[in-house]
Scaffold this motif. Structure first.
Motif, PDB file in Angstrom:
ATOM      1  N   THR A  11       0.827  -1.198   0.000  1.00  0.00           N
ATOM      2  CA  THR A  11       0.000   0.000   0.000  1.00  0.00           C
ATOM      3  C   THR A  11       0.865   1.253   0.000  1.00  0.00           C
ATOM      4  O   THR A  11       0.592   2.198  -0.743  1.00  0.00           O
ATOM      5  CB  THR A  11      -0.915  -0.005   1.242  1.00  0.00           C
ATOM      6  OG1 THR A  11      -1.591  -1.251   1.298  1.00  0.00           O
ATOM      7  CG2 THR A  11      -1.911   1.110   1.182  1.00  0.00           C
ATOM      8  N   MET A  12       1.911   1.243   0.807  1.00  0.00           N
ATOM      9  CA  MET A  12       2.784   2.424   0.873  1.00  0.00           C
ATOM     10  C   MET A  12       3.497   2.653  -0.460  1.00  0.00           C
ATOM     11  O   MET A  12       3.680   3.792  -0.880  1.00  0.00           O
ATOM     12  CB  MET A  12       3.815   2.265   1.989  1.00  0.00           C
ATOM     13  CG  MET A  12       3.228   2.353   3.382  1.00  0.00           C
ATOM     14  SD  MET A  12       2.307   3.866   3.675  1.00  0.00           S
ATOM     15  CE  MET A  12       3.606   5.062   3.661  1.00  0.00           C
ATOM     16  N   ALA A  13       3.886   1.584  -1.139  1.00  0.00           N
ATOM     17  CA  ALA A  13       4.560   1.742  -2.426  1.00  0.00           C
ATOM     18  C   ALA A  13       3.616   2.345  -3.454  1.00  0.00           C
ATOM     19  O   ALA A  13       4.013   3.211  -4.244  1.00  0.00           O
ATOM     20  CB  ALA A  13       5.079   0.396  -2.910  1.00  0.00           C
ATOM     21  N   SER A  14       2.365   1.918  -3.461  1.00  0.00           N
ATOM     22  CA  SER A  14       1.418   2.477  -4.430  1.00  0.00           C
ATOM     23  C   SER A  14       1.119   3.948  -4.113  1.00  0.00           C
ATOM     24  O   SER A  14       0.984   4.767  -5.029  1.00  0.00           O
ATOM     25  CB  SER A  14       0.132   1.656  -4.459  1.00  0.00           C
ATOM     26  OG  SER A  14      -0.481   1.669  -3.204  1.00  0.00           O
ATOM     27  N   ILE A  15       1.055   4.304  -2.844  1.00  0.00           N
ATOM     28  CA  ILE A  15       0.842   5.714  -2.465  1.00  0.00           C
ATOM     29  C   ILE A  15       2.049   6.546  -2.890  1.00  0.00           C
ATOM     30  O   ILE A  15       1.901   7.629  -3.451  1.00  0.00           O
ATOM     31  CB  ILE A  15       0.592   5.836  -0.946  1.00  0.00           C
ATOM     32  CG1 ILE A  15      -0.763   5.225  -0.584  1.00  0.00           C
ATOM     33  CG2 ILE A  15       0.660   7.290  -0.487  1.00  0.00           C
ATOM     34  CD1 ILE A  15      -0.997   5.106   0.906  1.00  0.00           C
ATOM     35  N   TYR A  16       3.254   6.026  -2.658  1.00  0.00           N
ATOM     36  CA  TYR A  16       4.474   6.738  -3.042  1.00  0.00           C
ATOM     37  C   TYR A  16       4.520   6.948  -4.557  1.00  0.00           C
ATOM     38  O   TYR A  16       4.840   8.033  -5.027  1.00  0.00           O
ATOM     39  CB  TYR A  16       5.701   5.952  -2.565  1.00  0.00           C
ATOM     40  CG  TYR A  16       7.003   6.563  -2.998  1.00  0.00           C
ATOM     41  CD1 TYR A  16       7.490   7.698  -2.367  1.00  0.00           C
ATOM     42  CD2 TYR A  16       7.735   6.013  -4.042  1.00  0.00           C
ATOM     43  CE1 TYR A  16       8.687   8.267  -2.764  1.00  0.00           C
ATOM     44  CE2 TYR A  16       8.933   6.572  -4.443  1.00  0.00           C
ATOM     45  CZ  TYR A  16       9.399   7.699  -3.808  1.00  0.00           C
ATOM     46  OH  TYR A  16      10.576   8.264  -4.198  1.00  0.00           O
ATOM     47  N   ARG A  17       4.200   5.897  -5.314  1.00  0.00           N
ATOM     48  CA  ARG A  17       4.199   6.031  -6.775  1.00  0.00           C
ATOM     49  C   ARG A  17       3.175   7.050  -7.237  1.00  0.00           C
ATOM     50  O   ARG A  17       3.423   7.841  -8.147  1.00  0.00           O
ATOM     51  CB  ARG A  17       3.933   4.677  -7.422  1.00  0.00           C
ATOM     52  CG  ARG A  17       5.168   3.819  -7.521  1.00  0.00           C
ATOM     53  CD  ARG A  17       4.943   2.638  -8.443  1.00  0.00           C
ATOM     54  NE  ARG A  17       3.875   1.758  -7.972  1.00  0.00           N
ATOM     55  CZ  ARG A  17       4.047   0.760  -7.116  1.00  0.00           C
ATOM     56  NH1 ARG A  17       5.235   0.504  -6.645  1.00  0.00           N
ATOM     57  NH2 ARG A  17       3.044   0.017  -6.745  1.00  0.00           N
ATOM     58  N   ALA A  18       1.992   7.086  -6.604  1.00  0.00           N
ATOM     59  CA  ALA A  18       0.950   8.038  -6.984  1.00  0.00           C
ATOM     60  C   ALA A  18       1.404   9.467  -6.676  1.00  0.00           C
ATOM     61  O   ALA A  18       1.184  10.373  -7.485  1.00  0.00           O
ATOM     62  CB  ALA A  18      -0.343   7.722  -6.243  1.00  0.00           C
ATOM     63  N   ILE A  19       2.069   9.655  -5.551  1.00  0.00           N
ATOM     64  CA  ILE A  19       2.525  11.007  -5.182  1.00  0.00           C
ATOM     65  C   ILE A  19       3.626  11.464  -6.134  1.00  0.00           C
ATOM     66  O   ILE A  19       3.602  12.590  -6.620  1.00  0.00           O
ATOM     67  CB  ILE A  19       3.006  11.038  -3.722  1.00  0.00           C
ATOM     68  CG1 ILE A  19       1.817  10.883  -2.769  1.00  0.00           C
ATOM     69  CG2 ILE A  19       3.768  12.300  -3.408  1.00  0.00           C
ATOM     70  CD1 ILE A  19       2.212  10.687  -1.333  1.00  0.00           C
ATOM     71  N   THR A  20       4.606  10.591  -6.385  1.00  0.00           N
ATOM     72  CA  THR A  20       5.713  11.001  -7.264  1.00  0.00           C
ATOM     73  C   THR A  20       5.233  11.201  -8.698  1.00  0.00           C
ATOM     74  O   THR A  20       5.745  12.070  -9.398  1.00  0.00           O
ATOM     75  CB  THR A  20       6.860   9.985  -7.224  1.00  0.00           C
ATOM     76  OG1 THR A  20       6.343   8.689  -7.568  1.00  0.00           O
ATOM     77  CG2 THR A  20       7.503   9.944  -5.860  1.00  0.00           C
ATOM     78  N   ALA A  21       4.257  10.441  -9.129  1.00  0.00           N
ATOM     79  CA  ALA A  21       3.725  10.631 -10.486  1.00  0.00           C
ATOM     80  C   ALA A  21       2.983  11.945 -10.592  1.00  0.00           C
ATOM     81  O   ALA A  21       3.057  12.629 -11.625  1.00  0.00           O
ATOM     82  CB  ALA A  21       2.811   9.471 -10.839  1.00  0.00           C
ATOM     83  N   SER A  22       2.280  12.350  -9.545  1.00  0.00           N
ATOM     84  CA  SER A  22       1.540  13.603  -9.601  1.00  0.00           C
ATOM     85  C   SER A  22       2.483  14.801  -9.526  1.00  0.00           C
ATOM     86  O   SER A  22       2.191  15.858 -10.081  1.00  0.00           O
ATOM     87  CB  SER A  22       0.509  13.663  -8.477  1.00  0.00           C
ATOM     88  OG  SER A  22       1.160  13.708  -7.226  1.00  0.00           O
ATOM     89  N   ILE A  23       3.623  14.651  -8.888  1.00  0.00           N
ATOM     90  CA  ILE A  23       4.595  15.746  -8.779  1.00  0.00           C
ATOM     91  C   ILE A  23       5.290  15.952 -10.133  1.00  0.00           C
ATOM     92  O   ILE A  23       5.536  17.074 -10.545  1.00  0.00           O
ATOM     93  CB  ILE A  23       5.633  15.450  -7.677  1.00  0.00           C
ATOM     94  CG1 ILE A  23       4.960  15.535  -6.315  1.00  0.00           C
ATOM     95  CG2 ILE A  23       6.798  16.427  -7.738  1.00  0.00           C
ATOM     96  CD1 ILE A  23       5.830  15.112  -5.169  1.00  0.00           C
ATOM     97  N   ARG A  24       5.585  14.863 -10.828  1.00  0.00           N
ATOM     98  CA  ARG A  24       6.290  14.968 -12.111  1.00  0.00           C
ATOM     99  C   ARG A  24       5.424  15.602 -13.213  1.00  0.00           C
ATOM    100  O   ARG A  24       5.925  16.121 -14.159  1.00  0.00           O
ATOM    101  CB  ARG A  24       6.739  13.586 -12.571  1.00  0.00           C
ATOM    102  CG  ARG A  24       8.019  13.169 -11.889  1.00  0.00           C
ATOM    103  CD  ARG A  24       8.503  11.896 -12.455  1.00  0.00           C
ATOM    104  NE  ARG A  24       7.936  10.829 -11.635  1.00  0.00           N
ATOM    105  CZ  ARG A  24       8.001   9.543 -11.902  1.00  0.00           C
ATOM    106  NH1 ARG A  24       8.567   9.153 -12.993  1.00  0.00           N
ATOM    107  NH2 ARG A  24       7.505   8.664 -11.108  1.00  0.00           N
ATOM    108  N   ARG A  25       4.130  15.518 -13.107  1.00  0.00           N
ATOM    109  CA  ARG A  25       3.254  16.031 -14.176  1.00  0.00           C
ATOM    110  C   ARG A  25       3.192  17.506 -14.197  1.00  0.00           C
ATOM    111  O   ARG A  25       3.476  18.320 -13.545  1.00  0.00           O
ATOM    112  CB  ARG A  25       1.843  15.495 -13.997  1.00  0.00           C
ATOM    113  CG  ARG A  25       1.813  14.023 -14.267  1.00  0.00           C
ATOM    114  CD  ARG A  25       0.403  13.542 -14.137  1.00  0.00           C
ATOM    115  NE  ARG A  25       0.440  12.072 -14.203  1.00  0.00           N
ATOM    116  CZ  ARG A  25      -0.562  11.331 -13.916  1.00  0.00           C
ATOM    117  NH1 ARG A  25      -1.695  11.818 -13.550  1.00  0.00           N
ATOM    118  NH2 ARG A  25      -0.462  10.035 -14.012  1.00  0.00           N
TER     119      ARG A  25
END
Length: 77
Positions: free
Chosen positions: A63-77
């Motif tokens: 769960t933490m990995a998916s949250i981290y990926r979602a946060i980093t993906a939203s920052i890069r956009r």
């Protein structure tokens, strides 16, 4: 009679506690295996991604990995 009462024979005596204690030993063994698996997973996940790839470590999705990926993906956009 004396030899059987004091168990001077070479065979172990059966005790009513033995199955009970055997159950605790099996529970303890399962606990140790689970603790070792958790420790190994923590150590492997703490390694840098390059080393994880070299060791062919594919961490299970968490769960933490998916949250981290979602946060980093939203920052890069």
């Amino acid at each position: 009679m004396f030899a059987t009462m004091w168990n001077f024979s070479r065979q172990p005596m059966e005790s009513p506690l033995m199955p009970f204690l055997d159950h605790f030993h099996r529970v303890g063994a399962r606990y140790r295996l689970a603790a070792n698996a958790r420790r190994t997973r923590r150590i492997m996940n703490a390694l840098p991604p390059e080393i994880q790839r070299d060791l062919d470590w594919n961490p299970p999705p968490s769960t933490m990995a998916s949250i981290y990926r979602a946060i980093t993906a939203s920052i890069r956009r």
